[in-house]
Motif scaffolding. Sequence first.
Motif, mmCIF file in Angstrom:
data_model
loop_
_atom_site.group_PDB
_atom_site.id
_atom_site.type_symbol
_atom_site.label_atom_id
_atom_site.label_comp_id
_atom_site.label_asym_id
_atom_site.label_seq_id
_atom_site.Cartn_x
_atom_site.Cartn_y
_atom_site.Cartn_z
ATOM 1 N N ALA A 1 48.812 54.713 36.338
ATOM 2 C CA ALA A 1 47.697 54.647 37.286
ATOM 3 C C ALA A 1 46.426 55.218 36.660
ATOM 4 C CB ALA A 1 48.053 55.411 38.560
ATOM 5 N N GLN A 2 46.575 56.288 35.897
ATOM 6 C CA GLN A 2 45.422 56.880 35.218
ATOM 7 C C GLN A 2 44.807 55.906 34.222
ATOM 8 O OE1 GLN A 2 44.412 60.766 32.344
ATOM 9 N NE2 GLN A 2 46.365 60.656 33.421
ATOM 10 N N MET A 3 45.652 55.178 33.485
ATOM 11 C CA MET A 3 45.147 54.166 32.552
ATOM 12 C C MET A 3 44.304 53.136 33.286
ATOM 13 S SD MET A 3 48.695 53.408 30.445
ATOM 14 C CE MET A 3 49.850 54.741 30.151
ATOM 15 N N HIS B 1 43.547 52.494 45.856
ATOM 16 C CA HIS B 1 42.314 52.225 46.585
ATOM 17 C C HIS B 1 41.265 51.508 45.739
ATOM 18 C CE1 HIS B 1 43.012 53.881 50.576
ATOM 19 N NE2 HIS B 1 43.832 54.732 49.984
ATOM 20 N N LEU B 2 41.292 51.695 44.444
ATOM 21 C CA LEU B 2 40.393 50.907 43.587
ATOM 22 C C LEU B 2 40.759 49.430 43.652
ATOM 23 C CD1 LEU B 2 40.097 53.262 40.479
ATOM 24 C CD2 LEU B 2 38.181 52.460 41.877
ATOM 25 N N LEU B 3 42.064 49.132 43.642
ATOM 26 C CA LEU B 3 42.499 47.741 43.759
ATOM 27 C C LEU B 3 42.199 47.207 45.156
ATOM 28 C CD1 LEU B 3 45.934 47.891 41.887
ATOM 29 C CD2 LEU B 3 43.808 46.849 41.064
ATOM 30 N N TRP B 4 42.383 48.041 46.167
ATOM 31 C CA TRP B 4 42.132 47.649 47.550
ATOM 32 C C TRP B 4 40.652 47.327 47.756
ATOM 33 C CZ3 TRP B 4 45.554 50.676 51.485
ATOM 34 C CH2 TRP B 4 45.709 49.918 52.642
ATOM 35 N N GLN B 5 39.792 48.145 47.120
ATOM 36 C CA GLN B 5 38.346 47.978 47.282
ATOM 37 C C GLN B 5 37.872 46.594 46.827
ATOM 38 O OE1 GLN B 5 35.694 50.274 44.708
ATOM 39 N NE2 GLN B 5 34.592 50.989 46.521
ATOM 40 N N PHE C 1 56.058 54.041 47.091
ATOM 41 C CA PHE C 1 54.775 54.606 47.517
ATOM 42 C C PHE C 1 53.655 53.670 47.086
ATOM 43 C CE2 PHE C 1 51.005 57.223 46.807
ATOM 44 C CZ PHE C 1 50.934 57.953 47.984
ATOM 45 N N GLY C 2 52.660 53.481 47.970
ATOM 46 C CA GLY C 2 51.497 52.675 47.633
ATOM 47 C C GLY C 2 51.450 51.366 48.398
ATOM 48 N N SER C 3 50.237 50.802 48.481
ATOM 49 C CA SER C 3 50.038 49.534 49.185
ATOM 50 C C SER C 3 49.700 48.384 48.257
ATOM 51 C CB SER C 3 48.911 49.698 50.219
ATOM 52 O OG SER C 3 49.255 50.640 51.202
ATOM 53 N N ARG C 4 48.935 48.645 47.214
ATOM 54 C CA ARG C 4 48.560 47.633 46.224
ATOM 55 C C ARG C 4 49.199 47.957 44.869
ATOM 56 N NH1 ARG C 4 47.255 46.314 50.507
ATOM 57 N NH2 ARG C 4 45.396 45.188 51.224
ATOM 58 N N PHE C 5 49.100 49.189 44.481
ATOM 59 C CA PHE C 5 49.740 49.705 43.268
ATOM 60 C C PHE C 5 50.999 50.417 43.755
ATOM 61 C CE2 PHE C 5 50.409 52.581 39.717
ATOM 62 C CZ PHE C 5 49.955 51.879 38.609
ATOM 63 N N ILE C 6 52.126 49.702 43.722
ATOM 64 C CA ILE C 6 53.353 50.173 44.386
ATOM 65 C C ILE C 6 54.347 50.706 43.358
ATOM 66 C CG2 ILE C 6 55.256 49.531 45.906
ATOM 67 C CD1 ILE C 6 53.435 47.183 46.856
ATOM 68 N N VAL C 7 54.808 51.943 43.589
ATOM 69 C CA VAL C 7 55.780 52.533 42.671
ATOM 70 C C VAL C 7 57.077 52.827 43.416
ATOM 71 C CG1 VAL C 7 53.968 53.525 41.246
ATOM 72 C CG2 VAL C 7 54.962 54.912 43.038
ATOM 73 N N THR C 8 58.190 52.549 42.770
ATOM 74 C CA THR C 8 59.504 52.840 43.325
ATOM 75 C C THR C 8 60.236 53.773 42.370
ATOM 76 O OG1 THR C 8 59.617 50.690 44.423
ATOM 77 C CG2 THR C 8 61.694 51.876 44.115
ATOM 78 N N SER C 9 60.606 54.929 42.882
ATOM 79 C CA SER C 9 61.259 55.971 42.090
ATOM 80 C C SER C 9 62.775 55.879 42.266
ATOM 81 C CB SER C 9 60.739 57.337 42.575
ATOM 82 O OG SER C 9 61.579 58.385 42.167
ATOM 83 N N PHE C 10 63.519 56.123 41.182
ATOM 84 C CA PHE C 10 64.977 56.119 41.298
ATOM 85 C C PHE C 10 65.589 57.147 40.347
ATOM 86 C CE2 PHE C 10 64.035 52.971 38.010
ATOM 87 C CZ PHE C 10 64.964 53.254 37.014
ATOM 88 N N VAL D 1 59.713 51.965 38.824
ATOM 89 C CA VAL D 1 59.272 50.579 38.704
ATOM 90 C C VAL D 1 57.891 50.495 39.341
ATOM 91 C CG1 VAL D 1 59.693 48.174 39.307
ATOM 92 C CG2 VAL D 1 61.621 49.679 38.757
ATOM 93 N N ILE D 2 56.923 49.993 38.591
ATOM 94 C CA ILE D 2 55.540 49.870 39.054
ATOM 95 C C ILE D 2 55.232 48.399 39.271
ATOM 96 C CG2 ILE D 2 53.117 50.341 38.499
ATOM 97 C CD1 ILE D 2 54.281 52.458 36.454
ATOM 98 N N ASP D 3 54.874 48.048 40.494
ATOM 99 C CA ASP D 3 54.560 46.659 40.825
ATOM 100 C C ASP D 3 53.125 46.598 41.345
ATOM 101 O OD1 ASP D 3 54.966 43.979 41.092
ATOM 102 O OD2 ASP D 3 56.137 44.108 42.941
ATOM 103 N N GLY D 4 52.338 45.684 40.823
ATOM 104 C CA GLY D 4 50.960 45.543 41.270
ATOM 105 C C GLY D 4 49.937 45.944 40.231
ATOM 106 N N CYS D 5 50.394 46.383 39.065
ATOM 107 C CA CYS D 5 49.451 46.706 37.995
ATOM 108 C C CYS D 5 48.961 45.397 37.371
ATOM 109 C CB CYS D 5 50.109 47.578 36.936
ATOM 110 S SG CYS D 5 48.982 48.120 35.623
ATOM 111 N N PRO D 6 47.657 45.164 37.318
ATOM 112 C CA PRO D 6 47.148 43.903 36.782
ATOM 113 C C PRO D 6 47.517 43.688 35.310
ATOM 114 C CG PRO D 6 45.435 45.104 37.964
ATOM 115 C CD PRO D 6 46.586 46.042 37.800
ATOM 116 N N ALA D 7 47.532 42.446 34.899
ATOM 117 C CA ALA D 7 47.787 42.107 33.497
ATOM 118 C C ALA D 7 46.572 42.446 32.643
ATOM 119 C CB ALA D 7 48.100 40.614 33.378
ATOM 120 N N GLY D 8 46.841 42.694 31.368
ATOM 121 C CA GLY D 8 45.764 42.906 30.406
ATOM 122 C C GLY D 8 45.284 44.330 30.270
#
Length: 338
Positions: A140-142, A329-333, A6-15, A26-33
């Motif tokens: 995502a909340q962080m 959407h914050l990342l997309w913006q 789910f997601g376009s920029r902040f992408i999560v894969t559930s298993f 697995v969360i892909d797209g979360c910025p470093a730092g």
Amino acid sequence: MSASSFGSRFIVTSFGESHGTALGVVIDGCPAGLKFDENLLTKELERRRPGGDLVSQRKEEDLPEILSGVFEGKTLGTPIAIIVRNKDQKSQDYEAIKNSPRAGHADDVWQQKFGHRDFRGGGRSSGRETVTRVMAGAVAQMLCKQLAPEMQLKAYSAQVGPHSLTEADREKIWQQDVDQFTARFPSAQHERVRELLTMAQSQGESYGGVAEIRIKGAPKGLGQPVFHKLKADLAAAYMSVGATAGVELGAGAEATQEKGTAFHQESQSENYGGIRGGISTGEEIFLKVHFKPTSSILDIAKKGRHDPYIVTRAVPVLEAMTWLVLADHLLWQRGDQV
């Protein structure tokens, strides 16, 4: 099986499955730092966890194990993998219904679609899968709190069977600790709700209801105006949660009965629910999510471990899904203008 992301920029894969070894994300797209708040992660999992009053008695610790993507308290910009291990499976409870689809569940349609399925606790169609969403939603909340620190989010039960919040109840929502009320129904009526659900639990009955989600302080300009309208992504997020039956934005269904001259007034901007043209206006965003009664009823409910009212535990899941859309959407913006 595809479509577990789910997601376009902040992408999560559930298993993972309900009675498997573990569930994870697995969360892909979360910025470093990004400062990683393990206490927040644990708190959100605790809010979703089964084993409390008037909910499923399955007792899972849901202690998160962070496998990758975090080092010295900060994100690395690499995929973040988190799991929780299943410890209180009672797979034998499902042997009797292995070949007998349960009414209202996905047993038969999953069998027809895939030809082979994990029938233990519903496998991947179980509400247990939502633990992965809550883990992802916490991250995502962080991110949202760092990118838009003024933003606040609150979800709660607005209707439990025949009981509904009053406007006076809604006026106090931002001052209430929703988790302290029976069924997360923040009203003086909550003890009547307790009586209703206690009786339902003993009789193998269940009730549907309505959750409301409110977002305060969301930046203007979130949402893409065609295929990824903010309202469209929020609706998709909510409708992906089990037992959901419908989503309303702002005035919702009531808008269909209004004249345009009454509806489209500047003084009535709350009718739009904080989103116009698929884009956030900076006003409070208001949505409703409708839930059908829990599918496990009568003897199945009495013999198993089921919720007489699912919205109680859906509230933190809806919040998690909202944070995921907002983070996306914050990342997309960031790329909307040069």
